[in-house]
Design a protein around this motif. Structure first.
Motif, PDB file in Angstrom:
ATOM      1  N   VAL A   1       2.285   2.349  -3.425  1.00 42.17           N
ATOM      2  CA  VAL A   1       1.257   2.830  -4.352  1.00 42.17           C
ATOM      3  C   VAL A   1       0.944   4.293  -4.076  1.00 42.17           C
ATOM      4  CG1 VAL A   1      -1.176   2.586  -4.978  1.00 42.17           C
ATOM      5  CG2 VAL A   1       0.261   0.568  -4.782  1.00 42.17           C
ATOM      6  N   VAL A   2       0.801   4.655  -2.816  1.00 40.21           N
ATOM      7  CA  VAL A   2       0.537   6.054  -2.458  1.00 40.21           C
ATOM      8  C   VAL A   2       1.727   6.927  -2.860  1.00 40.21           C
ATOM      9  CG1 VAL A   2       0.171   7.625  -0.511  1.00 40.21           C
ATOM     10  CG2 VAL A   2      -1.026   5.433  -0.590  1.00 40.21           C
ATOM     11  N   PHE A   3       2.929   6.444  -2.616  1.00 39.99           N
ATOM     12  CA  PHE A   3       4.131   7.207  -2.964  1.00 39.99           C
ATOM     13  C   PHE A   3       4.262   7.380  -4.475  1.00 39.99           C
ATOM     14  CE2 PHE A   3       8.703   7.718  -3.682  1.00 39.99           C
ATOM     15  CZ  PHE A   3       8.926   8.820  -2.886  1.00 39.99           C
ATOM     16  N   ILE A   4       3.941   6.360  -5.238  1.00 44.23           N
ATOM     17  CA  ILE A   4       4.021   6.449  -6.703  1.00 44.23           C
ATOM     18  C   ILE A   4       3.012   7.470  -7.220  1.00 44.23           C
ATOM     19  CG2 ILE A   4       3.525   5.192  -8.842  1.00 44.23           C
ATOM     20  CD1 ILE A   4       4.832   2.743  -7.524  1.00 44.23           C
ATOM     21  N   ILE A   5       1.805   7.435  -6.710  1.00 43.34           N
ATOM     22  CA  ILE A   5       0.789   8.409  -7.141  1.00 43.34           C
ATOM     23  C   ILE A   5       1.230   9.825  -6.813  1.00 43.34           C
ATOM     24  CG2 ILE A   5      -1.570   9.209  -6.703  1.00 43.34           C
ATOM     25  CD1 ILE A   5      -2.317   6.227  -6.356  1.00 43.34           C
ATOM     26  N   TYR A   6       1.771  10.027  -5.619  1.00 38.30           N
ATOM     27  CA  TYR A   6       2.246  11.360  -5.233  1.00 38.30           C
ATOM     28  C   TYR A   6       3.411  11.810  -6.116  1.00 38.30           C
ATOM     29  CZ  TYR A   6       4.460  15.028  -2.511  1.00 38.30           C
ATOM     30  OH  TYR A   6       5.037  16.206  -2.127  1.00 38.30           O
ATOM     31  N   THR A   7       4.356  10.927  -6.370  1.00 36.86           N
ATOM     32  CA  THR A   7       5.525  11.282  -7.181  1.00 36.86           C
ATOM     33  C   THR A   7       5.128  11.617  -8.607  1.00 36.86           C
ATOM     34  OG1 THR A   7       6.884   9.811  -5.827  1.00 36.86           O
ATOM     35  CG2 THR A   7       7.799  10.494  -7.937  1.00 36.86           C
ATOM     36  N   ILE A   8       4.244  10.835  -9.192  1.00 33.54           N
ATOM     37  CA  ILE A   8       3.805  11.103 -10.567  1.00 33.54           C
ATOM     38  C   ILE A   8       3.054  12.422 -10.634  1.00 33.54           C
ATOM     39  CG2 ILE A   8       2.223  10.323 -12.368  1.00 33.54           C
ATOM     40  CD1 ILE A   8       3.093   7.472 -11.710  1.00 33.54           C
ATOM     41  N   SER A   9       2.198  12.683  -9.664  1.00 24.89           N
ATOM     42  CA  SER A   9       1.449  13.937  -9.698  1.00 24.89           C
ATOM     43  C   SER A   9       2.363  15.147  -9.510  1.00 24.89           C
ATOM     44  CB  SER A   9       0.343  13.937  -8.641  1.00 24.89           C
ATOM     45  OG  SER A   9       0.903  13.932  -7.352  1.00 24.89           O
ATOM     46  N   GLU A  10       3.371  15.037  -8.662  1.00 24.17           N
ATOM     47  CA  GLU A  10       4.292  16.154  -8.459  1.00 24.17           C
ATOM     48  C   GLU A  10       5.233  16.352  -9.641  1.00 24.17           C
ATOM     49  OE1 GLU A  10       4.851  18.549  -5.989  1.00 24.17           O
ATOM     50  OE2 GLU A  10       2.836  17.939  -5.427  1.00 24.17           O
TER      51      GLU A  10
ATOM     52  N   ALA B   1       0.813  -1.220   0.000  1.00 24.88           N
ATOM     53  CA  ALA B   1       0.000   0.000   0.000  1.00 24.88           C
ATOM     54  C   ALA B   1       0.848   1.272   0.000  1.00 24.88           C
ATOM     55  CB  ALA B   1      -0.932   0.004   1.208  1.00 24.88           C
ATOM     56  N   ILE B   2       1.905   1.282   0.778  1.00 18.32           N
ATOM     57  CA  ILE B   2       2.728   2.496   0.898  1.00 18.32           C
ATOM     58  C   ILE B   2       3.375   2.887  -0.436  1.00 18.32           C
ATOM     59  CG2 ILE B   2       4.789   3.455   2.009  1.00 18.32           C
ATOM     60  CD1 ILE B   2       3.925   1.974   4.550  1.00 18.32           C
TER      61      ILE B   2
END
Length: 101
Positions: A65-74, A62-63
């Motif tokens: 996945v959240v980090f990947i979404i945040y990194t891609i959005s930033e 889970a961790i």
């Protein structure tokens, strides 16, 4: 002016490379979590019990996945700051004038 543009592009490239490295590391951690969840928690008689390894595997999945979404959005969908110049307006301070009178 072209030197500043090229340096900005260089900085952007470095940030994209770093973010892609972070995404790669996150995918590796996700893979470890999947392995813990699917193979270790089901296949072995474990000292801490299967529930611990199920929770550990889900957390390790889970961790990232959240980090990947945040990194891609930033990295790719970052909002650009508008370059607007607003003229500053200073209000007159009437209280100083009233005190002197």
């Amino acid at each position: 002016m072209s030197s500043t543009r090229s340096s900005r592009r260089g900085i952007r490239r470095e940030k994209k490379k770093k973010s892609l490295l972070y995404i790669l590391v996150s995918l590796v951690v996700f893979g470890i979590g999947y392995y813990v969840l699917e193979v270790i928690s089901r296949g072995f008689d474990l000292y801490l019990g299967n529930t611990f390894y199920v929770i550990l595997g889900c957390t390790l999945m889970a961790i990232p996945v959240v980090f990947i979404i945040y990194t891609i959005s930033e990295t790719f969908f970052k909002k650009r700051k508008k370059k607007t110049r607003i003229k500053q307006v200073f209000l007159k301070d009437d209280s100083k004038e009233n005190k002197s009178e």
